[in-house]
Design a protein around this motif. Structure first.
Motif, short mmCIF file in Angstrom:
data_model
loop_
_atom_site.label_atom_id
_atom_site.label_comp_id
_atom_site.label_asym_id
_atom_site.label_seq_id
_atom_site.Cartn_x
_atom_site.Cartn_y
_atom_site.Cartn_z
N PHE A 4 1.15 -1.10 -0.10
CA PHE A 4 -0.20 0.32 0.03
C PHE A 4 0.89 1.22 -0.09
O PHE A 4 0.68 2.54 -0.69
CB PHE A 4 -0.86 0.06 1.98
CG PHE A 4 -1.75 1.32 1.21
CD1 PHE A 4 -3.05 1.19 0.11
CD2 PHE A 4 -1.68 2.22 2.33
CE1 PHE A 4 -4.14 2.80 0.15
CE2 PHE A 4 -2.19 3.57 2.40
CZ PHE A 4 -3.94 3.14 1.30
N VAL A 63 1.42 2.32 -3.57
CA VAL A 63 0.56 2.29 -3.84
C VAL A 63 -0.06 3.85 -3.48
O VAL A 63 0.18 5.06 -4.64
CB VAL A 63 -1.12 1.44 -4.02
CG1 VAL A 63 -2.79 2.36 -4.18
CG2 VAL A 63 -0.73 0.06 -3.96
N GLU A 80 -0.56 6.97 -6.53
CA GLU A 80 -1.84 7.16 -6.44
C GLU A 80 -2.29 7.90 -5.05
O GLU A 80 -2.80 7.04 -3.87
CB GLU A 80 -3.14 6.25 -6.26
CG GLU A 80 -3.38 5.11 -7.93
CD GLU A 80 -3.74 6.69 -9.35
OE1 GLU A 80 -4.72 7.07 -8.67
OE2 GLU A 80 -3.17 5.91 -10.12
N THR A 110 -5.74 7.14 -2.52
CA THR A 110 -6.28 5.93 -2.46
C THR A 110 -6.18 5.69 -0.55
O THR A 110 -4.88 6.24 0.03
CB THR A 110 -5.11 4.83 -2.73
OG1 THR A 110 -4.62 5.28 -4.42
CG2 THR A 110 -5.91 3.62 -3.20
N ALA A 154 1.46 -4.44 -5.23
CA ALA A 154 1.33 -2.76 -5.28
C ALA A 154 0.81 -2.62 -7.00
O ALA A 154 0.33 -1.72 -7.39
CB ALA A 154 1.93 -2.14 -5.09
N GLU A 155 1.18 -3.46 -7.70
CA GLU A 155 1.19 -2.74 -9.11
C GLU A 155 -0.10 -2.79 -9.63
O GLU A 155 -0.84 -2.80 -10.47
CB GLU A 155 2.61 -3.67 -9.82
CG GLU A 155 2.16 -3.40 -11.87
CD GLU A 155 3.70 -4.36 -12.25
OE1 GLU A 155 3.27 -3.92 -13.46
OE2 GLU A 155 4.60 -5.11 -11.60
N CYS A 175 -2.96 -3.48 -7.56
CA CYS A 175 -3.73 -2.65 -7.36
C CYS A 175 -3.96 -1.09 -7.97
O CYS A 175 -5.28 -0.93 -8.02
CB CYS A 175 -3.23 -2.36 -5.31
SG CYS A 175 -3.89 -3.73 -4.46
N VAL A 176 -3.26 -0.64 -8.41
CA VAL A 176 -3.40 0.14 -9.13
C VAL A 176 -3.14 0.30 -10.61
O VAL A 176 -4.39 1.52 -11.15
CB VAL A 176 -1.06 1.23 -9.34
CG1 VAL A 176 -1.25 1.85 -10.10
CG2 VAL A 176 -0.87 1.10 -8.38
#
Length: 556
Positions: free
Chosen positions: A326, A329, A333, A336, A451-452, A454-455
């Motif tokens: 996160f 992330v 972003e 988020t 992370a990749e 989720c983004v």
């Protein structure tokens, strides 16, 4: 038909494992009758009582695994010699691998197991004998025998005593009086809701009365034993000998069962490696009630930028990797947020939660300031009770994340799918089988990949919507209660159709009537009446509802 449902630490107890699944199965198959044979794990479990039982449950018989029930029988000389022979054979099967030219290991184990069961039925006194010096000396001789396992040769008296105590506990079902004609001998089919002690009771019913056995394992008991046996400082000799026992029991259960139903392909592979015949295996996914998630699943998709994790907080869920992911992330972003929803599992889970909260404060020092409220902190730790329903917890996220390093059948992932949410999951257990291309899957313990993924979903709302809709359609097709109940109904009929009728009904002259109990004898209606004939004393009578009994009387 009449089903003997065998459960260990589960149904019908209020706080039992897999109790909800068994309750749904029994209620969904109202056309059948059920006799429940329940093994309890603690006094507290018995004191908390049972769930409300439907009318198709004719009776409940209980047996405690947490206490010894001595029958007061002192074995005579001949019975002691008989016990020593069978226990020697069991100890040898555990300690000394069988050479190719000798009796197969499975046959030695089975011979010893059924020999002890027959001794318990004929003479009694088995609980005391399993705790006697004779048992410990038999283990010692087997450990010192030529060809014994290396770890077994190193066993000392404390280790031998520990193994004998664990074997006595595992073999307690041998002393129950469940296997007579008026007990499990009166059912058409035994359905063990797990491996281990529950399946052992089904093995004995099959051995004594020929009742076919169906075994359901949503979590393979042998795998669970392997994972937990090394979690403490147990001596290697104890681990090796107990692993040999549980491996032998699992192999015998798989060999004798008419059908084995794993809950997913991951469990199926374990069962095959432990000796299960592929022809007997039929995968039946756990059934889940889709109704509580219908409103969220059919609502418009979430348009925010929140990641949500829902589950039981414990180290196996690897929230540490999720928090590090996160952090990446947030760099891509910045707006988020991450919501971690769930309660800790025991003292270990509470300590793990504290560690995760401290890590969140460390990773986001300018924003945390000791607060964990939504809207003020990018990471929030919340209880499930904070939401009107579990479905609302899943509805709070645009993407649902599963970060586990160990997982069996991912129930939380199916719940997210029923809610129509896009998911990012780690490739563990049955995750890939469940998700089936309707979500993103990454390697476990890989924060960068997590992370990749989720983004990627946060930046593509249309893809999230497509994946969420596909996930809900897949869950409704494969993982509902109705699908589960229909599968087991078909399996019941298939097993019974291939099993001979075992009940012997006599006419007035004492001659057997081979077709006196037709297949429709248990079908409700006026055609279900039996013809006039004389039946044995053990023939099933009108439905009887058993009442809870004290633990020391539960197996009697």
């Amino acid at each position: 038909m009449r089903i003997g449902l065998l459960a260990e630490g589960g149904y019908p107890y209020l706080n039992g494992d897999a109790g909800l699944w068994c309750d749904r199965l029994v209620r969904g198959l109202g056309q059948h009758e059920f006799d429940v044979y329940a093994l309890s794990r603690s006094r507290r479990q018995e004191d908390e009582g049972w769930v409300p039982l439907p009318p198709q449950v004719r009776r409940v018989r209980t047996g405690p695994l947490w206490m010894v029930e001595d029958d007061g029988v002192v074995l005579g000389r001949r019975a002691r010699r008989r016990f020593a022979e069978h226990y020697d054979e069991l100890a040898t099967a555990l300690c000394v691998p069988a050479p190719d030219s000798a009796t197969p290991q499975a046959d030695r184990f089975a011979s010893a197991l059924y020999g002890l069961a027959e001794l318990a039925r004929d003479e009694g006194g088995l609980p005391a004998a399993l705790r006697s010096e004779t048992a410990v000396r038999a283990l010692e001789r087997a450990c010192r025998a030529p060809g014994a396992r290396r770890a077994a040769r190193e066993a000392r008296v404390p280790e031998l005593l520990a193994v004998a105590a664990q074997l006595e506990r595992a073999l307690r079902p041998l002393s129950f009086d469940w296997y007579e004609d008026e007990g499990l001998g009166a059912v058409d089919l035994c359905h063990a809701a797990s491996g281990g002690a529950a399946a052992l009771s089904g093995l004995l019913a099959r051995h004594f009365t020929g009742v076919p056995l169906l075994v359901t394992e949503y979590g393979v008991r042998l795998r669970t034993h392997y994972l937990t046996s090394g979690a403490d400082d147990t001596a290697p000799a104890v681990r090796v000998l107990l692993a040999a026992f549980h491996g032998g029991l699992a192999a015998e259960v798989y060999r004798q069962a008419a059908c084995v139903t794993p809950g997913n392909a991951h469990a199926r592979r374990w069962q095959e490696r432990c000796g299960a015949d592929r022809a007997k295996l039929r995968t039946v996914y756990p059934g889940m009630d889709a109704a509580p998630f219908a409103e969220v699943g059919e609502a418009p998709p979430h348009t925010g930028n929140t990641l949500t994790w829902v589950g039981r907080i414990e180290p196996a869920k690897d929230l540490i990797s999720l928090l590090h992911a996160f952090a990446e992330v947030r760099k891509a972003e910045p707006g988020t947020r991450l919501r971690i929803v769930g309660a800790p599992a025991g003292a270990e889970g509470a300590a793990y939660l504290t560690h995760c909260q401290a890590l969140a404060t460390h990773l986001f020092p300018d924003e945390a300031e000791g607060r964990h409220a939504v809207g003020e902190n990018p990471v929030s730790f919340e209880e499930t009770d904070a939401f009107p329903s579990l479905a609302e917890a899943y509805a709070s996220g645009a993407v649902i994340v599963l970060s586990s390093v160990v997982e069996g059948f991912p129930v939380g992932l199916v719940e997210a799918m029923l809610c129509g949410r896009a998911t990012v999951s780690t490739d563990v257990g049955a995750v890939v089988e469940v998700i089936g291309g309707t979500g993103l899957v990454v390697p476990p313990r890989n924060p960068a990949a997590l992370a990749e993924a989720c983004v990627e979903l946060l930046r593509d709302p249309e893809r999230r919507e497509r994946l969420g809709a596909a996930a809900r359609a897949r869950a409704l097709e494969l993982f509902t209660v109705e699908r589960n109940i229909a599968a087991f109904h078909g399996i019941y009929l298939d097993i019974v159709s291939h099993s001979p009728v075992r009940r012997v009904v006599l006419d007035d002259t004492g001659e057997p009537l081979p077709f006196a109990v037709p297949a429709e004898a248990h079908v409700p209606g006026r055609w279900a009446g039996r013809p006039a004939h004389r039946t044995p004393a053990w023939a099933p009578g009108p439905p009887v509802r058993a009442t809870p009994v004290p633990a020391r009387e539960g197996a009697r």
